[in-house]
Design an enzyme around this catalytic site. Sequence first.
Site, PDB file in Angstrom:
ATOM      1  N   GLY A   9       5.786  -0.562  -8.391  1.00  0.00           N
ATOM      2  CA  GLY A   9       4.976   0.663  -8.323  1.00  0.00           C
ATOM      3  C   GLY A   9       5.844   1.904  -8.409  1.00  0.00           C
ATOM      4  O   GLY A   9       5.718   2.823  -7.598  1.00  0.00           O
ATOM      5  N   SER A  11       6.104   4.044 -11.081  1.00  0.00           N
ATOM      6  CA  SER A  11       5.710   5.048 -12.068  1.00  0.00           C
ATOM      7  C   SER A  11       5.347   6.376 -11.416  1.00  0.00           C
ATOM      8  O   SER A  11       5.351   7.421 -12.072  1.00  0.00           O
ATOM      9  CB  SER A  11       4.518   4.535 -12.885  1.00  0.00           C
ATOM     10  OG  SER A  11       3.556   3.955 -12.031  1.00  0.00           O
ATOM     11  N   ARG A  12       4.996   6.329 -10.129  1.00  0.00           N
ATOM     12  CA  ARG A  12       4.527   7.554  -9.455  1.00  0.00           C
ATOM     13  C   ARG A  12       4.985   7.569  -8.003  1.00  0.00           C
ATOM     14  O   ARG A  12       5.444   6.557  -7.476  1.00  0.00           O
ATOM     15  CB  ARG A  12       2.984   7.585  -9.454  1.00  0.00           C
ATOM     16  CG  ARG A  12       2.383   7.706 -10.811  1.00  0.00           C
ATOM     17  CD  ARG A  12       0.877   7.795 -10.732  1.00  0.00           C
ATOM     18  NE  ARG A  12       0.233   6.494 -10.644  1.00  0.00           N
ATOM     19  CZ  ARG A  12      -0.686   6.158  -9.738  1.00  0.00           C
ATOM     20  NH1 ARG A  12      -1.045   7.015  -8.797  1.00  0.00           N
ATOM     21  NH2 ARG A  12      -1.241   4.969  -9.750  1.00  0.00           N
ATOM     22  N   ASP A  60       1.409  -6.912 -12.817  1.00  0.00           N
ATOM     23  CA  ASP A  60       0.557  -6.801 -11.634  1.00  0.00           C
ATOM     24  C   ASP A  60       1.222  -7.626 -10.535  1.00  0.00           C
ATOM     25  O   ASP A  60       1.325  -8.854 -10.662  1.00  0.00           O
ATOM     26  CB  ASP A  60      -0.839  -7.358 -11.974  1.00  0.00           C
ATOM     27  CG  ASP A  60      -1.802  -7.234 -10.812  1.00  0.00           C
ATOM     28  OD1 ASP A  60      -1.350  -6.994  -9.664  1.00  0.00           O
ATOM     29  OD2 ASP A  60      -3.018  -7.381 -11.046  1.00  0.00           O
ATOM     30  N   ASN A  87       7.122  -1.650  -3.073  1.00  0.00           N
ATOM     31  CA  ASN A  87       6.458  -0.365  -2.828  1.00  0.00           C
ATOM     32  C   ASN A  87       5.027  -0.321  -3.364  1.00  0.00           C
ATOM     33  O   ASN A  87       4.210   0.443  -2.849  1.00  0.00           O
ATOM     34  CB  ASN A  87       7.308   0.745  -3.486  1.00  0.00           C
ATOM     35  CG  ASN A  87       6.557   2.048  -3.586  1.00  0.00           C
ATOM     36  OD1 ASN A  87       6.452   2.787  -2.623  1.00  0.00           O
ATOM     37  ND2 ASN A  87       6.003   2.332  -4.761  1.00  0.00           N
ATOM     38  N   SER A 139       3.436   1.097   6.370  1.00  0.00           N
ATOM     39  CA  SER A 139       2.782   2.382   6.647  1.00  0.00           C
ATOM     40  C   SER A 139       2.602   2.528   8.149  1.00  0.00           C
ATOM     41  O   SER A 139       2.486   1.524   8.869  1.00  0.00           O
ATOM     42  CB  SER A 139       1.406   2.405   5.977  1.00  0.00           C
ATOM     43  OG  SER A 139       0.645   3.488   6.460  1.00  0.00           O
ATOM     44  N   TYR A 152      -6.366  -2.151   4.268  1.00  0.00           N
ATOM     45  CA  TYR A 152      -5.050  -1.524   4.126  1.00  0.00           C
ATOM     46  C   TYR A 152      -4.231  -1.740   5.402  1.00  0.00           C
ATOM     47  O   TYR A 152      -3.058  -2.141   5.342  1.00  0.00           O
ATOM     48  CB  TYR A 152      -5.254  -0.034   3.850  1.00  0.00           C
ATOM     49  CG  TYR A 152      -3.991   0.734   3.560  1.00  0.00           C
ATOM     50  CD1 TYR A 152      -3.374   0.672   2.304  1.00  0.00           C
ATOM     51  CD2 TYR A 152      -3.419   1.548   4.534  1.00  0.00           C
ATOM     52  CE1 TYR A 152      -2.223   1.394   2.041  1.00  0.00           C
ATOM     53  CE2 TYR A 152      -2.268   2.272   4.280  1.00  0.00           C
ATOM     54  CZ  TYR A 152      -1.668   2.201   3.029  1.00  0.00           C
ATOM     55  OH  TYR A 152      -0.516   2.913   2.767  1.00  0.00           O
ATOM     56  N   LYS A 156      -0.721  -3.805   5.665  1.00  0.00           N
ATOM     57  CA  LYS A 156       0.528  -3.137   6.061  1.00  0.00           C
ATOM     58  C   LYS A 156       1.092  -3.734   7.352  1.00  0.00           C
ATOM     59  O   LYS A 156       2.319  -3.781   7.528  1.00  0.00           O
ATOM     60  CB  LYS A 156       0.296  -1.629   6.193  1.00  0.00           C
ATOM     61  CG  LYS A 156      -0.027  -0.950   4.857  1.00  0.00           C
ATOM     62  CD  LYS A 156       1.115  -1.089   3.873  1.00  0.00           C
ATOM     63  CE  LYS A 156       0.861  -0.386   2.555  1.00  0.00           C
ATOM     64  NZ  LYS A 156       1.982  -0.546   1.613  1.00  0.00           N
TER      65      LYS A 156
HETATM   66  P1  NAP Z   1       0.669   6.123  -5.565  1.00  0.00           P
HETATM   67  O1  NAP Z   1       1.176   7.490  -5.834  1.00  0.00           O
HETATM   68  O2  NAP Z   1      -0.781   5.851  -5.607  1.00  0.00           O
HETATM   69  O3  NAP Z   1       1.424   5.108  -6.557  1.00  0.00           O
HETATM   70  C1  NAP Z   1       1.128   3.748  -6.498  1.00  0.00           C
HETATM   71  C2  NAP Z   1       2.081   2.991  -7.402  1.00  0.00           C
HETATM   72  O4  NAP Z   1       1.793   1.590  -7.286  1.00  0.00           O
HETATM   73  C3  NAP Z   1       1.924   3.360  -8.864  1.00  0.00           C
HETATM   74  O5  NAP Z   1       3.201   3.321  -9.471  1.00  0.00           O
HETATM   75  C4  NAP Z   1       1.054   2.214  -9.403  1.00  0.00           C
HETATM   76  O6  NAP Z   1       1.264   1.948 -10.787  1.00  0.00           O
HETATM   77  C5  NAP Z   1       1.563   1.053  -8.586  1.00  0.00           C
HETATM   78  N1  NAP Z   1       0.638  -0.064  -8.488  1.00  0.00           N
HETATM   79  C6  NAP Z   1      -0.621  -0.082  -7.986  1.00  0.00           C
HETATM   80  N2  NAP Z   1      -1.129  -1.326  -8.052  1.00  0.00           N
HETATM   81  C7  NAP Z   1      -0.165  -2.120  -8.601  1.00  0.00           C
HETATM   82  C8  NAP Z   1      -0.085  -3.489  -8.927  1.00  0.00           C
HETATM   83  N3  NAP Z   1      -1.101  -4.320  -8.685  1.00  0.00           N
HETATM   84  N4  NAP Z   1       1.051  -3.945  -9.503  1.00  0.00           N
HETATM   85  C9  NAP Z   1       2.098  -3.113  -9.762  1.00  0.00           C
HETATM   86  N5  NAP Z   1       2.072  -1.809  -9.463  1.00  0.00           N
HETATM   87  C10 NAP Z   1       0.956  -1.308  -8.899  1.00  0.00           C
HETATM   88  O7  NAP Z   1       1.150   5.591  -4.114  1.00  0.00           O
HETATM   89  P2  NAP Z   1       2.235   6.161  -3.087  1.00  0.00           P
HETATM   90  O8  NAP Z   1       1.570   7.109  -2.173  1.00  0.00           O
HETATM   91  O9  NAP Z   1       3.474   6.544  -3.778  1.00  0.00           O
HETATM   92  O10 NAP Z   1       2.471   4.838  -2.206  1.00  0.00           O
HETATM   93  C11 NAP Z   1       3.540   3.969  -2.446  1.00  0.00           C
HETATM   94  C12 NAP Z   1       3.574   2.978  -1.280  1.00  0.00           C
HETATM   95  O11 NAP Z   1       3.742   3.706  -0.065  1.00  0.00           O
HETATM   96  C13 NAP Z   1       2.296   2.170  -1.118  1.00  0.00           C
HETATM   97  O12 NAP Z   1       2.598   0.859  -0.726  1.00  0.00           O
HETATM   98  C14 NAP Z   1       1.566   2.902  -0.013  1.00  0.00           C
HETATM   99  O13 NAP Z   1       0.691   2.068   0.691  1.00  0.00           O
HETATM  100  C15 NAP Z   1       2.732   3.344   0.857  1.00  0.00           C
HETATM  101  N6  NAP Z   1       2.428   4.477   1.709  1.00  0.00           N
HETATM  102  C16 NAP Z   1       2.016   5.672   1.196  1.00  0.00           C
HETATM  103  C17 NAP Z   1       1.725   6.716   2.064  1.00  0.00           C
HETATM  104  C18 NAP Z   1       1.269   8.067   1.570  1.00  0.00           C
HETATM  105  O14 NAP Z   1       0.766   8.863   2.392  1.00  0.00           O
HETATM  106  N7  NAP Z   1       1.400   8.380   0.309  1.00  0.00           N
HETATM  107  C19 NAP Z   1       1.850   6.542   3.448  1.00  0.00           C
HETATM  108  C20 NAP Z   1       2.273   5.312   3.929  1.00  0.00           C
HETATM  109  C21 NAP Z   1       2.570   4.275   3.050  1.00  0.00           C
HETATM  110  P3  NAP Z   1       0.435   2.738 -11.978  1.00  0.00           P
HETATM  111  O15 NAP Z   1       0.923   4.157 -11.943  1.00  0.00           O
HETATM  112  O16 NAP Z   1       0.840   2.046 -13.223  1.00  0.00           O
HETATM  113  O17 NAP Z   1      -0.994   2.625 -11.631  1.00  0.00           O
END
Ligand code: NAP
Length: 245
Positions: A9, A11-12, A60, A87, A139, A152, A156
């Site tokens: 994950g 890409s973003r 995936d 991630n 998380s 979720y 986690k």
């Molecule tokens: P995000 O901006 O939504 O990015 C999600 C990433 O995961 C994207 O690169 C997406 O790829 C990829 N992805 C989704 N489903 C996938 C799959 N089945 N196989 C491979 N790649 C997949 O998320 P983020 O906020 O950066 O979160 C990253 C991690 O941190 C997650 O595990 C999230 O639960 C955790 N987290 C986030 C927060 C927060 O507040 N942001 C807080 C605590 C924990 P595409 O771009 O190709 O769709």
Amino acid sequence: MKRVSLVTGASRGIGQATAIRLAEDGYDVVVNYLRQGDAARDVVDRIEQAGRRGLAIRADVASRDEVRRMVAEAAEVLGPVSVLVNNAGIYQRVTVDQMEPDRWERTLSVNLSGAFHTIQAVLPAMRQEGWGRIVNVSSQVGLRGTDHGADYAASKAGLLGLTKAVALEVAREGITVNAVAPGTIETDIIRNYSKEDREIRSRHIPVGRIGLPEEVASMVSYLASEEARYITGATLHVNGGYLIV
Ligand code: NAP
């Protein structure tokens, strides 16, 4: 020594920041993504600007076969993966009574089983090398719960158990396994939060603001380093003090 990292994950958001940080640290980086190939290729460009090799691979993480193919391709092009960052994750605000079983299954498959598949795929090479770093992005919700996202929270919290169990299994083989538990971080995952919701959240965070992806990436960078060799089975919090109050 040459080291290759794989960030799922990437890409973003947090994954993107982590991939770029690991490149700056001197790793070649596999940029895994699911849908956003252009964004993943932009991350590869930034890795190359940092002087390292990058490789975008669509897979995936919920699919054991796709994960195995990705790890094999990574090994062929860049070399065996010695740093794995689990991630990739999905989140949707929905209460347990409104949650379709398919949503529950999908969240567990991506957020928890995805890490199981990648760990199984990379461990043989790490064992052979006698060195490895696995970082699972959990998380604060896995520790504290949430009122909109039982799937979720369960995924986690499950990652924390997976982290500790695998850490014990590989502790004598030069491989560490840790979890990072971010608080609220400025990425697409929270893009639907209203201004008011953000203000309320910020008020409940001791440092007074939402975190940045780079602030999680720097913790992952440390856990991936040689210096962190005596840290395993741990959960490191990156949340602006949120769990203190
Ligand atoms: P995000 O901006 O939504 O990015 C999600 C990433 O995961 C994207 O690169 C997406 O790829 C990829 N992805 C989704 N489903 C996938 C799959 N089945 N196989 C491979 N790649 C997949 O998320 P983020 O906020 O950066 O979160 C990253 C991690 O941190 C997650 O595990 C999230 O639960 C955790 N987290 C986030 C927060 C927060 O507040 N942001 C807080 C605590 C924990 P595409 O771009 O190709 O769709």
